[in-house]
Design a protein around this motif. Structure first.
Motif, PDB file in Angstrom:
ATOM      1  N   ASP A  25       0.826  -1.215   0.000  1.00 28.09           N
ATOM      2  CA  ASP A  25       0.000   0.000   0.000  1.00 28.09           C
ATOM      3  C   ASP A  25       0.862   1.269   0.000  1.00 28.09           C
ATOM      4  N   PHE A  26       1.287   1.677  -1.198  1.00 26.14           N
ATOM      5  CA  PHE A  26       2.191   2.832  -1.308  1.00 26.14           C
ATOM      6  C   PHE A  26       1.506   4.145  -0.949  1.00 26.14           C
ATOM      7  N   LYS A  27       0.206   4.258  -1.196  1.00 26.66           N
ATOM      8  CA  LYS A  27      -0.501   5.497  -0.827  1.00 26.66           C
ATOM      9  C   LYS A  27      -0.528   5.661   0.692  1.00 26.66           C
ATOM     10  N   LEU A  28      -0.815   4.584   1.403  1.00 27.39           N
ATOM     11  CA  LEU A  28      -0.825   4.617   2.867  1.00 27.39           C
ATOM     12  C   LEU A  28       0.588   4.895   3.397  1.00 27.39           C
ATOM     13  N   ALA A  29       1.599   4.286   2.795  1.00 28.21           N
ATOM     14  CA  ALA A  29       2.993   4.527   3.205  1.00 28.21           C
ATOM     15  C   ALA A  29       3.324   6.012   3.089  1.00 28.21           C
ATOM     16  N   HIS A  30       2.892   6.624   2.004  1.00 31.29           N
ATOM     17  CA  HIS A  30       3.119   8.062   1.807  1.00 31.29           C
ATOM     18  C   HIS A  30       2.356   8.881   2.849  1.00 31.29           C
ATOM     19  N   ASP A  31       1.075   8.556   3.035  1.00 30.35           N
ATOM     20  CA  ASP A  31       0.234   9.310   3.974  1.00 30.35           C
ATOM     21  C   ASP A  31       0.767   9.245   5.408  1.00 30.35           C
ATOM     22  N   LEU A  32       1.385   8.114   5.784  1.00 29.60           N
ATOM     23  CA  LEU A  32       1.879   7.938   7.150  1.00 29.60           C
ATOM     24  C   LEU A  32       3.335   8.383   7.311  1.00 29.60           C
ATOM     25  N   GLY A  33       3.948   8.852   6.234  1.00 30.42           N
ATOM     26  CA  GLY A  33       5.327   9.330   6.327  1.00 30.42           C
ATOM     27  C   GLY A  33       6.368   8.230   6.426  1.00 30.42           C
ATOM     28  N   CYS A  34       6.041   7.053   5.912  1.00 29.60           N
ATOM     29  CA  CYS A  34       7.009   5.959   5.905  1.00 29.60           C
ATOM     30  C   CYS A  34       8.101   6.248   4.872  1.00 29.60           C
ATOM     31  N   ASP A  35       9.229   5.573   5.011  1.00 30.98           N
ATOM     32  CA  ASP A  35      10.334   5.769   4.074  1.00 30.98           C
ATOM     33  C   ASP A  35      10.049   5.145   2.716  1.00 30.98           C
ATOM     34  N   GLY A  36       9.306   4.040   2.723  1.00 30.25           N
ATOM     35  CA  GLY A  36       9.103   3.363   1.450  1.00 30.25           C
ATOM     36  C   GLY A  36       8.034   2.311   1.492  1.00 30.25           C
ATOM     37  N   VAL A  37       8.011   1.539   0.392  1.00 31.11           N
ATOM     38  CA  VAL A  37       7.041   0.474   0.221  1.00 31.11           C
ATOM     39  C   VAL A  37       7.752  -0.744  -0.363  1.00 31.11           C
ATOM     40  N   HIS A  38       7.310  -1.915   0.062  1.00 34.65           N
ATOM     41  CA  HIS A  38       7.793  -3.171  -0.502  1.00 34.65           C
ATOM     42  C   HIS A  38       6.666  -3.714  -1.374  1.00 34.65           C
ATOM     43  N   LEU A  39       6.948  -3.844  -2.657  1.00 30.13           N
ATOM     44  CA  LEU A  39       5.931  -4.290  -3.608  1.00 30.13           C
ATOM     45  C   LEU A  39       6.154  -5.750  -4.000  1.00 30.13           C
ATOM     46  N   PRO A  40       5.075  -6.538  -4.059  1.00 28.05           N
ATOM     47  CA  PRO A  40       5.209  -7.917  -4.536  1.00 28.05           C
ATOM     48  C   PRO A  40       5.508  -7.936  -6.040  1.00 28.05           C
ATOM     49  N   SER A  41       5.963  -9.075  -6.531  1.00 30.41           N
ATOM     50  CA  SER A  41       6.360  -9.175  -7.940  1.00 30.41           C
ATOM     51  C   SER A  41       5.197  -8.945  -8.907  1.00 30.41           C
ATOM     52  N   ASN A  42       3.961  -9.120  -8.441  1.00 37.01           N
ATOM     53  CA  ASN A  42       2.816  -8.865  -9.325  1.00 37.01           C
ATOM     54  C   ASN A  42       2.380  -7.401  -9.321  1.00 37.01           C
ATOM     55  N   ALA A  43       3.148  -6.533  -8.644  1.00 40.62           N
ATOM     56  CA  ALA A  43       2.809  -5.105  -8.578  1.00 40.62           C
ATOM     57  C   ALA A  43       3.957  -4.216  -9.077  1.00 40.62           C
ATOM     58  N   LEU A  44       4.827  -4.772  -9.901  1.00 42.62           N
ATOM     59  CA  LEU A  44       5.945  -3.982 -10.421  1.00 42.62           C
ATOM     60  C   LEU A  44       5.465  -2.789 -11.237  1.00 42.62           C
ATOM     61  N   HIS A  45       4.282  -2.912 -11.808  1.00 39.01           N
ATOM     62  CA  HIS A  45       3.713  -1.833 -12.642  1.00 39.01           C
ATOM     63  C   HIS A  45       3.372  -0.564 -11.849  1.00 39.01           C
ATOM     64  N   VAL A  46       3.381  -0.620 -10.513  1.00 39.98           N
ATOM     65  CA  VAL A  46       3.078   0.580  -9.723  1.00 39.98           C
ATOM     66  C   VAL A  46       4.330   1.215  -9.117  1.00 39.98           C
ATOM     67  N   ILE A  47       5.506   0.714  -9.473  1.00 35.98           N
ATOM     68  CA  ILE A  47       6.747   1.291  -8.940  1.00 35.98           C
ATOM     69  C   ILE A  47       6.802   2.792  -9.208  1.00 35.98           C
ATOM     70  N   GLU A  48       6.505   3.199 -10.447  1.00 35.74           N
ATOM     71  CA  GLU A  48       6.568   4.631 -10.787  1.00 35.74           C
ATOM     72  C   GLU A  48       5.601   5.461  -9.943  1.00 35.74           C
ATOM     73  N   ASN A  49       4.423   4.930  -9.653  1.00 36.04           N
ATOM     74  CA  ASN A  49       3.446   5.648  -8.827  1.00 36.04           C
ATOM     75  C   ASN A  49       3.999   5.895  -7.423  1.00 36.04           C
ATOM     76  N   ALA A  50       4.635   4.887  -6.856  1.00 35.41           N
ATOM     77  CA  ALA A  50       5.225   5.016  -5.518  1.00 35.41           C
ATOM     78  C   ALA A  50       6.400   5.993  -5.543  1.00 35.41           C
TER      79      ALA A  50
END
Length: 185
Positions: free
Chosen positions: A70-95
């Motif tokens: 959940d990269f949107k939640l990671a951003h909203d909570l001020g986390c450093d980053g997100v760990h994406l599963p291999s089936n979500a590589l297409h959202v790397i640019e969004n994060a």
């Protein structure tokens, strides 16, 4: 020095926010991980869990906090980053567009190349050693072959439960190792 990446799992940490925080604070003090990823695919309320963990002083100059998927939640909570599963590589640019660091799970050179192309900061490559329900281990030779061919930072993942395995991964030259069970008492 090889980087340490702690990944949580509800079977060892529960999905109870207060208990997860208590356990993570203990584990952080004992093992001093460089990265912590809150991974819980079972809870129906990941947001509450993530909020509790993000408020718990786990994130500091030494330790980066990542949410799983959940990269949107990671951003909203001020986390450093997100760990994406291999089936979500297409959202790397969004994060990345939100200013987050991205670690992507990979199991093949093709997935690594895709993650690199899309701008991932690092990848996990797995499973290196035997791991419950994760198929045939890829082994240290494959890890070295892959690590020598890629530009992105690589974390060895899968079945790493003791210091000898960490040393073996370090000898391969990877950036770090990621584990669930290594960080358990």
């Amino acid at each position: 020095m090889i980087k340490r990446y702690l990944i949580t799992d509800p079977s060892f940490y529960t999905s109870n926010p207060a208990k997860v925080v208590q356990k993570l604070l203990h584990v952080k003090a004992k093992y001093q991980p460089d990265y912590i990823c809150l991974r819980d695919k079972q809870t129906s309320d990941y947001t509450s869990l993530a909020k509790a963990v993000s408020k718990a002083s786990l994130q500091d100059d030494r330790t980066k906090l990542y949410l799983h998927t959940d990269f949107k939640l990671a951003h909203d909570l001020g986390c450093d980053g997100v760990h994406l599963p291999s089936n979500a590589l297409h959202v790397i640019e969004n994060a990345k567009a939100l200013g987050l660091e991205v670690i992507a799970s990979t199991h093949t050179l093709k997935e690594i190349e895709e993650a690199e192309k899309r701008g991932a900061d690092a990848i996990t490559f797995s499973p290196i050693f035997a791991t419950p329900n994760k198929g045939e281990p890829l082994g240290l030779e494959k890890l070295k072959e892959i690590n020598d061919r890629i530009r992105v930072k690589c974390f060895a993942l899968g079945g790493i439960i003791n210091a000898d395995q960490v040393k073996a991964c370090e000898a391969v030259g990877v950036h770090g190792f990621a584990s669930i069970r290594f960080f358990l008492d």
